[in-house]
Design an enzyme around this catalytic site. Structure first.
Site, PDB file in Angstrom:
ATOM      1  N   ASP A 167       0.823  -1.325   0.212  1.00  0.00           N
ATOM      2  CA  ASP A 167       0.040  -0.034   0.018  1.00  0.00           C
ATOM      3  C   ASP A 167       0.859   1.262  -0.012  1.00  0.00           C
ATOM      4  OD1 ASP A 167      -3.036   0.699   0.535  1.00  0.00           O
ATOM      5  OD2 ASP A 167      -1.916   1.909   1.927  1.00  0.00           O
ATOM      6  N   TYR A 298      -4.205  13.144   1.147  1.00  0.00           N
ATOM      7  CA  TYR A 298      -4.272  14.462   0.693  1.00  0.00           C
ATOM      8  C   TYR A 298      -2.874  14.946   0.057  1.00  0.00           C
ATOM      9  CZ  TYR A 298      -5.636  19.385  -0.341  1.00  0.00           C
ATOM     10  OH  TYR A 298      -5.496  20.494  -0.832  1.00  0.00           O
ATOM     11  N   HIS A 345      -5.155  -7.839   1.173  1.00  0.00           N
ATOM     12  CA  HIS A 345      -4.317  -6.502   0.960  1.00  0.00           C
ATOM     13  C   HIS A 345      -3.301  -6.394   2.024  1.00  0.00           C
ATOM     14  CE1 HIS A 345      -3.529  -2.562  -0.816  1.00  0.00           C
ATOM     15  NE2 HIS A 345      -3.771  -1.832   0.210  1.00  0.00           N
TER      16      HIS A 345
END
Length: 367
Positions: A167, A298, A345
């Site tokens: 990830d 972000y 994952h």
């Protein structure tokens, strides 16, 4: 250069505050839609919340985590928390392990136990996650984090080391291998580093390169659709409005639990320890890092600081239910590639021994 020992010690007042908030949770009158179709089912989250309040033992989890040597240091104005476990063999290869979102260093506890005889292990918390808080300013995305990791390994006296992640951790690890390639013995990941840099499971348009008539491609498209269905909502919000969702994550433990459980439940394939999920969520809650962890995505979504491509030898461990597809990644010729039929994952959580064995196999000839 100052490195300080660190012990987790959550004040009892924080535990009491959490208990009060869980008891006073305001639940919706009814569940809408099919299970998981619109998010976390009401019955699932209620049951998990009751267990968090009445069955889960944070102090026991705290003691287990404190069995690992932990430290903090300041790099580039940012407090960095990390686990550092030295192998008994002084000539062991150092290995840097980096977690992703919505995870924490706790994901690697079983992998650490499996590898501690073979590697010197360094497991940091990403800036803005857990005890690597508060965030010391803007710009903490993968590139800046990779530079901090390279500095951390230098401070620990490691001139040559391996890197691993999944990830976000895959993107950071790839950036370390590109930034400090002369020091990196090898890069091992469970998701594509370039894809992780885009803070998505796969880049827009990648699915169009697969043939739905091909059985292998069809299975990959099915996994992608499942992953996307669980992932697009949180990515869209955190890539654009992390401050807004952050108020919920900082003020409501049930909101923080639902936000993380949604991804963990949908992205795992094998059974995992429910206590780990609550330890992970509790870590976010007690450190108030829900908002700063959301902000990391972000920062990455608005960053062009992805660093140079990794030059070190590369290894991939691909777990069957995840959305990593070899033809889309197009890995370098001769790279280490292992495919496991099951797992999702979070392989360090779901299949720690399989992941540990693959790390040993990949790094054995690179020592």
């Amino acid at each position: 250069m100052n490195i300080q020992p660190f012990t987790i010690a959550v004040p009892q007042a924080d535990l009491d505050d959490l208990a009060g908030r869980l008891a006073a949770a305001r639940w919706p009158r009814e569940a809408l839609g099919a299970e998981w179709e619109r998010g976390v089912p009401l019955a699932f989250l209620k049951e998990l919340t009751v267990y968090w309040a009445q069955g889960y033992d944070w102090r026991a989890a705290e003691a287990r985590l404190n069995a690992f040597p932990q430290f903090t240091t300041e790099i580039d104005g940012q407090r960095i928390h990390f686990v550092h476990v030295r192998a008994a063999r002084p000539d062991a290869l150092p290995l840097l392990l980096t977690h992703g979102y919505p995870s924490s260093f706790t994901e690697f506890t079983e992998v650490i136990e499996n590898l501690r005889q073979d590697f010197h292990l360094v497991v940091p918390s990403l800036p803005g996650f857990g005890f690597s808080t508060p965030v010391g300013g803007d710009g903490w995305a993968m590139g800046r984090t990779a530079r901090a990791w390279a500095e951390l390994m230098s401070r620990l006296g490691y001139d040559r080391y391996g890197v691993h992640g999944g990830d976000i951790g895959a993107g950071v690890s790839g950036a370390v291998a590109g930034l400090a390639g002369e020091h990196v013995a090898g890069l091992h990941v469970t998701t594509d580093p370039a894809t992780a840099a885009a803070t998505a499971t796969f880049l827009p348009g990648m699915a169009d390169r697969l043939d739905p008539a091909d059985p292998v491609d069809a299975a990959a498209l099915e996994r992608m659709a499942k992953f996307r269905g669980a992932g697009n909502g949180y990515l869209a919000i955190q890539n654009s409005r992390p401050q807004t969702i952050g108020y919920l994550l900082n003020d409501s433990p049930v909101g923080q639990l639902g936000w993380i459980a949604d991804s963990v439940e949908r992205w795992t394939d094998l059974p995992y320890d429910r206590d780990w999920l609550l330890t992970n969520v509790s870590l976010y809650w007690f450190t108030g890092s829900g908002i700063s962890a959301a902000n990391f995505l972000y920062e990455q979504a608005h960053s062009t600081d992805w660093g140079a491509p990794p030059a070190a030898p590369q290894g991939f461990a691909v777990f069957g239910a995840d959305a990593t597809v070899r033809r889309l990644i197009d890995p370098p010729a001769g790279c280490h590639w292992t495919e496991f039929e099951r797992g999702g994952h979070f392989p360090a959580l779901e299949a720690p021994k399989l992941l540990a064995d693959d790390l040993r196999a990949f790094f054995a000839p690179l020592r």
